[in-house]
Design an enzyme around this catalytic site. Structure first.
Site, PDB file in Angstrom:
ATOM      1  N   ASP A 150      27.049 -27.750 -13.893  1.00 45.71           N
ATOM      2  CA  ASP A 150      27.385 -29.132 -14.246  1.00 45.71           C
ATOM      3  C   ASP A 150      28.717 -29.504 -13.574  1.00 45.71           C
ATOM      4  OD1 ASP A 150      26.368 -31.009 -16.767  1.00 45.71           O
ATOM      5  OD2 ASP A 150      28.462 -31.330 -16.233  1.00 45.71           O
ATOM      6  N   PHE A 202      23.322 -40.876 -25.398  1.00 47.33           N
ATOM      7  CA  PHE A 202      24.365 -41.274 -26.355  1.00 47.33           C
ATOM      8  C   PHE A 202      23.979 -42.555 -27.093  1.00 47.33           C
ATOM      9  CE2 PHE A 202      28.383 -39.062 -24.356  1.00 47.33           C
ATOM     10  CZ  PHE A 202      27.769 -37.828 -24.536  1.00 47.33           C
ATOM     11  N   THR A 260      34.113 -35.430 -16.181  1.00 45.43           N
ATOM     12  CA  THR A 260      34.143 -36.876 -15.952  1.00 45.43           C
ATOM     13  C   THR A 260      32.965 -37.333 -15.094  1.00 45.43           C
ATOM     14  OG1 THR A 260      35.410 -36.771 -13.898  1.00 45.43           O
ATOM     15  CG2 THR A 260      36.676 -36.838 -15.955  1.00 45.43           C
ATOM     16  N   TYR A 265      17.047 -30.486  -6.563  1.00 44.42           N
ATOM     17  CA  TYR A 265      17.407 -31.898  -6.395  1.00 44.42           C
ATOM     18  C   TYR A 265      18.494 -32.051  -5.325  1.00 44.42           C
ATOM     19  CZ  TYR A 265      18.885 -36.630  -7.876  1.00 44.42           C
ATOM     20  OH  TYR A 265      19.205 -37.973  -7.922  1.00 44.42           O
ATOM     21  N   ARG A 296      20.033 -26.823 -10.334  1.00 43.34           N
ATOM     22  CA  ARG A 296      20.131 -28.191  -9.821  1.00 43.34           C
ATOM     23  C   ARG A 296      19.787 -28.267  -8.341  1.00 43.34           C
ATOM     24  NH1 ARG A 296      24.030 -31.157 -13.682  1.00 43.34           N
ATOM     25  NH2 ARG A 296      24.013 -32.898 -12.261  1.00 43.34           N
ATOM     26  N   VAL A 338      23.100 -39.000 -19.700  1.00 43.69           N
ATOM     27  CA  VAL A 338      24.094 -39.089 -20.773  1.00 43.69           C
ATOM     28  C   VAL A 338      24.145 -40.477 -21.425  1.00 43.69           C
ATOM     29  CG1 VAL A 338      26.082 -39.585 -19.238  1.00 43.69           C
ATOM     30  CG2 VAL A 338      26.424 -38.392 -21.396  1.00 43.69           C
ATOM     31  N   SER A 380      21.814 -42.897 -21.747  1.00 45.02           N
ATOM     32  CA  SER A 380      20.665 -43.159 -22.623  1.00 45.02           C
ATOM     33  C   SER A 380      20.697 -42.226 -23.842  1.00 45.02           C
ATOM     34  CB  SER A 380      19.355 -43.037 -21.846  1.00 45.02           C
ATOM     35  OG  SER A 380      19.364 -41.903 -21.018  1.00 45.02           O
ATOM     36  N   GLN A 386      33.884 -33.052 -12.326  1.00 44.91           N
ATOM     37  CA  GLN A 386      34.390 -34.417 -12.167  1.00 44.91           C
ATOM     38  C   GLN A 386      33.655 -35.092 -11.023  1.00 44.91           C
ATOM     39  OE1 GLN A 386      38.574 -34.088 -11.377  1.00 44.91           O
ATOM     40  NE2 GLN A 386      38.274 -33.069  -9.421  1.00 44.91           N
TER      41      GLN A 386
HETATM   42  P1  NAD Z   1      13.657 -42.647 -12.278  1.00 47.69           P
HETATM   43  O1  NAD Z   1      13.229 -41.291 -12.651  1.00 47.69           O
HETATM   44  O2  NAD Z   1      13.663 -43.699 -13.338  1.00 47.69           O
HETATM   45  O3  NAD Z   1      12.772 -43.205 -11.077  1.00 47.69           O
HETATM   46  C1  NAD Z   1      12.187 -42.405 -10.109  1.00 47.69           C
HETATM   47  C2  NAD Z   1      10.794 -42.942  -9.828  1.00 47.69           C
HETATM   48  O4  NAD Z   1      10.165 -42.169  -8.808  1.00 47.69           O
HETATM   49  C3  NAD Z   1       9.890 -42.872 -11.062  1.00 47.69           C
HETATM   50  O5  NAD Z   1       9.217 -44.113 -11.219  1.00 47.69           O
HETATM   51  C4  NAD Z   1       8.916 -41.745 -10.714  1.00 47.69           C
HETATM   52  O6  NAD Z   1       7.670 -41.869 -11.373  1.00 47.69           O
HETATM   53  C5  NAD Z   1       8.830 -41.881  -9.213  1.00 47.69           C
HETATM   54  N1  NAD Z   1       8.388 -40.668  -8.526  1.00 47.69           N
HETATM   55  C6  NAD Z   1       8.831 -39.389  -8.707  1.00 47.69           C
HETATM   56  N2  NAD Z   1       8.209 -38.556  -7.875  1.00 47.69           N
HETATM   57  C7  NAD Z   1       7.359 -39.314  -7.129  1.00 47.69           C
HETATM   58  C8  NAD Z   1       6.418 -39.009  -6.094  1.00 47.69           C
HETATM   59  N3  NAD Z   1       6.243 -37.751  -5.655  1.00 47.69           N
HETATM   60  N4  NAD Z   1       5.705 -40.041  -5.564  1.00 47.69           N
HETATM   61  C9  NAD Z   1       5.870 -41.296  -6.023  1.00 47.69           C
HETATM   62  N5  NAD Z   1       6.726 -41.639  -6.983  1.00 47.69           N
HETATM   63  C10 NAD Z   1       7.472 -40.648  -7.542  1.00 47.69           C
HETATM   64  O7  NAD Z   1      15.099 -42.522 -11.623  1.00 47.69           O
HETATM   65  P2  NAD Z   1      16.105 -43.642 -11.082  1.00 47.69           P
HETATM   66  O8  NAD Z   1      17.371 -43.508 -11.831  1.00 47.69           O
HETATM   67  O9  NAD Z   1      15.459 -44.965 -11.032  1.00 47.69           O
HETATM   68  O10 NAD Z   1      16.373 -43.099  -9.604  1.00 47.69           O
HETATM   69  C11 NAD Z   1      15.778 -43.682  -8.460  1.00 47.69           C
HETATM   70  C12 NAD Z   1      16.313 -43.004  -7.213  1.00 47.69           C
HETATM   71  O11 NAD Z   1      17.733 -43.139  -7.138  1.00 47.69           O
HETATM   72  C13 NAD Z   1      16.012 -41.501  -7.163  1.00 47.69           C
HETATM   73  O12 NAD Z   1      15.676 -41.151  -5.838  1.00 47.69           O
HETATM   74  C14 NAD Z   1      17.325 -40.872  -7.559  1.00 47.69           C
HETATM   75  O13 NAD Z   1      17.483 -39.598  -6.987  1.00 47.69           O
HETATM   76  C15 NAD Z   1      18.327 -41.866  -7.010  1.00 47.69           C
HETATM   77  N6  NAD Z   1      19.594 -41.803  -7.748  1.00 47.69           N
HETATM   78  C16 NAD Z   1      19.711 -42.364  -8.995  1.00 47.69           C
HETATM   79  C17 NAD Z   1      20.918 -42.264  -9.672  1.00 47.69           C
HETATM   80  C18 NAD Z   1      21.128 -42.871 -11.036  1.00 47.69           C
HETATM   81  O14 NAD Z   1      22.200 -42.699 -11.605  1.00 47.69           O
HETATM   82  N7  NAD Z   1      20.195 -43.610 -11.605  1.00 47.69           N
HETATM   83  C19 NAD Z   1      21.996 -41.583  -9.088  1.00 47.69           C
HETATM   84  C20 NAD Z   1      21.824 -41.005  -7.839  1.00 47.69           C
HETATM   85  C21 NAD Z   1      20.624 -41.141  -7.167  1.00 47.69           C
HETATM   86  N1  UDP Z   2      25.887 -34.863 -20.990  1.00 47.91           N
HETATM   87  C1  UDP Z   2      26.319 -34.741 -22.298  1.00 47.91           C
HETATM   88  N2  UDP Z   2      25.438 -34.984 -23.295  1.00 47.91           N
HETATM   89  C2  UDP Z   2      24.160 -35.378 -23.063  1.00 47.91           C
HETATM   90  C3  UDP Z   2      23.717 -35.518 -21.734  1.00 47.91           C
HETATM   91  C4  UDP Z   2      24.613 -35.247 -20.715  1.00 47.91           C
HETATM   92  O1  UDP Z   2      27.486 -34.402 -22.551  1.00 47.91           O
HETATM   93  O2  UDP Z   2      23.412 -35.609 -24.055  1.00 47.91           O
HETATM   94  C5  UDP Z   2      26.853 -34.616 -19.904  1.00 47.91           C
HETATM   95  C6  UDP Z   2      26.344 -33.679 -18.796  1.00 47.91           C
HETATM   96  O3  UDP Z   2      26.600 -32.331 -19.111  1.00 47.91           O
HETATM   97  C7  UDP Z   2      27.175 -34.164 -17.606  1.00 47.91           C
HETATM   98  C8  UDP Z   2      27.361 -35.669 -17.880  1.00 47.91           C
HETATM   99  O4  UDP Z   2      27.093 -35.853 -19.261  1.00 47.91           O
HETATM  100  O5  UDP Z   2      28.440 -33.542 -17.598  1.00 47.91           O
HETATM  101  C9  UDP Z   2      26.413 -36.540 -17.055  1.00 47.91           C
HETATM  102  O6  UDP Z   2      25.114 -36.047 -17.221  1.00 47.91           O
HETATM  103  P1  UDP Z   2      23.814 -36.755 -16.628  1.00 47.91           P
HETATM  104  O7  UDP Z   2      22.662 -35.867 -16.938  1.00 47.91           O
HETATM  105  O8  UDP Z   2      23.762 -38.158 -17.130  1.00 47.91           O
HETATM  106  O9  UDP Z   2      24.051 -36.848 -15.070  1.00 47.91           O
HETATM  107  P2  UDP Z   2      24.658 -35.874 -13.953  1.00 47.91           P
HETATM  108  O10 UDP Z   2      25.841 -36.622 -13.463  1.00 47.91           O
HETATM  109  O11 UDP Z   2      25.052 -34.554 -14.560  1.00 47.91           O
HETATM  110  O12 UDP Z   2      23.565 -35.733 -12.977  1.00 47.91           O
END
Ligand code: NAD
Ligand code: UDP
Length: 319
Positions: A274, A192, A211, A146, A143, A188, A190, A277
């Protein structure tokens, strides 16, 4: 034309497409930049006819020369499956992408918001996590591309702030879900919902007692807009998420209940590193943004399930 020109990187992704739509509703001009790694044109297809919307294919690891007033830097795959697919590119996207977008902000004097993440806390030893907690992150695990990429991006944001007085806003986003998530996204919620709708076993990783706290996308986008509207003294980092915490088993049971599915639970190996919590302390967001999430998990999951139901009818996802 006095309306603000807003750049959204990663604008064709899940959060980005919701943000573009909201900014257009607010009367802004929107430039959506994406390399379509995880994002899809379909997510922004309905915006293409809007004269204030422009879509550009571009990879943020390369410099970008445009004129803008505000930048939301969202480009980066967010799902573990996708960010681990090409980990070197993930780090480059976070780090080179941040440098390029900060350079753009410096030149244009735009304010810039970084989509950081709760992953900067790693597997936290403090619960819930306040912004003052420095985290417990493995620098060499699967991980790390990221987590460390996002941590380095935060460092760059604060160095540009100290060195160049760039107007920065760093949002630490906790797990967010909703319509427009990719059905094969691997996160998780999407997983589920798609499994439940298809009557397939629901894959719980580990014992399912870990959690997470899930925020509905509309709540998060509202927080983004409020944060961007704050004065230059508000830099963050600021936690954005829903503080109500659930185990993955509880989430699975709720999804089964909402979809009326006959799916059973199946247990698979827990991925490496992973977090056990995760729950945001949102005291700062409440104070600085007068914001807190409004959409309960059940309501948000119902809306998300309806989205996936329609999507699966149109384009069945291979098993
Ligand atoms: P997502 O994967 O749906 O969207 C990310 C977008 O960035 C995609 O459209 C992808 O094609 C684009 N992308 C990736 N690499 C690129 C590059 N090098 N140049 C241009 N575009 C690029 O994810 P999301 O859930 O929409 O997340 C958006 C942002 O929010 C991300 O930076 C992510 O780290 C952050 N974030 C999201 C969550 C969440 O739960 N959704 C949580 C924490 C942080
Ligand atoms: N997880 C799960 N089943 C799945 C996908 C994810 O049990 O099909 C668990 C995963 O191990 C983590 C939590 O759900 O503990 C959230 O995972 P996700 O990938 O959504 O995001 P994270 O918070 O880990 O970045």
């Amino acid at each position: 034309m006095n309306e603000k020109r807003v750049l959204v990187t990663g604008g064709a992704g899940f959060l980005g497409s919701h943000l573009c739509r909201r900014l257009l509703e607010d009367g802004k001009e929107v430039l959506c930049v994406d390399n379509f790694f995880t994002g899809r044109r379909a997510n922004v297809a309905e915006l293409l006819g809007n004269p204030r919307f422009e879509l550009m294919r571009h990879d943020v690891t390369f410099p970008l020369y445009v004129e803008v007033d505000e930048i939301y830097n969202l480009a980066c795959p967010a799902s573990p499956v996708h960010y681990q697919f090409d980990p070197v590119q993930t780090t480059k996207t976070s780090v080179h992408g941040a440098i390029n977008m900060l350079g753009l902000a410096k030149r244009t004097r735009a304010r810039i918001l970084q989509a950081s993440t709760s992953e900067v806390y790693g597997d936290p030893s403090i619960h819930p996590q306040p912004e003052s907690y420095w985290g417990n992150v493995n620098p060499i695990g699967p991980r790390s591309c990221y987590d460390e990429g996002k941590r380095c991006a935060e460092t760059l944001f604060f160095d540009y702030f100290r060195q160049h007085r760039t107007n920065i806003k760093v949002a630490r986003i906790f797990n967010t879900y909703g319509p427009q998530m990719h059905p094969n996204d691997g996160r998780v919620v999407s997983n589920f919902i798609v499994q439940a709708l298809k009557g397939q076993p629901i894959t719980i990783y580990g014992d399912g007692l870990q959690t997470r706290s899930f925020c509905y996308v509309d709540d998060l986008i509202e927080a983004f807009c409020r944060l961007m509207a704050t004065g230059p003294e508000v830099t963050g980092p600021i936690n954005l998420g829903n503080p109500v915490e659930f185990t993955m088993r509880e989430l699975a049971e709720l999804v089964i209940d909402i979809t009326g599915s006959s799916s059973r639970l199946t247990f698979e190996a827990l991925p490496a590193d992973d977090p056990k919590q995760r729950q945001p302390d949102i005291t700062l967001a409440r104070r600085e943004l007068q914001w807190e999430p409004k959409v309960p998990l059940r309501v948000g999951l119902e809306k998300t399930a309806r989205y996936f139901e329609t999507l699966l009818k149109e384009t069945p996802v291979p098993a």
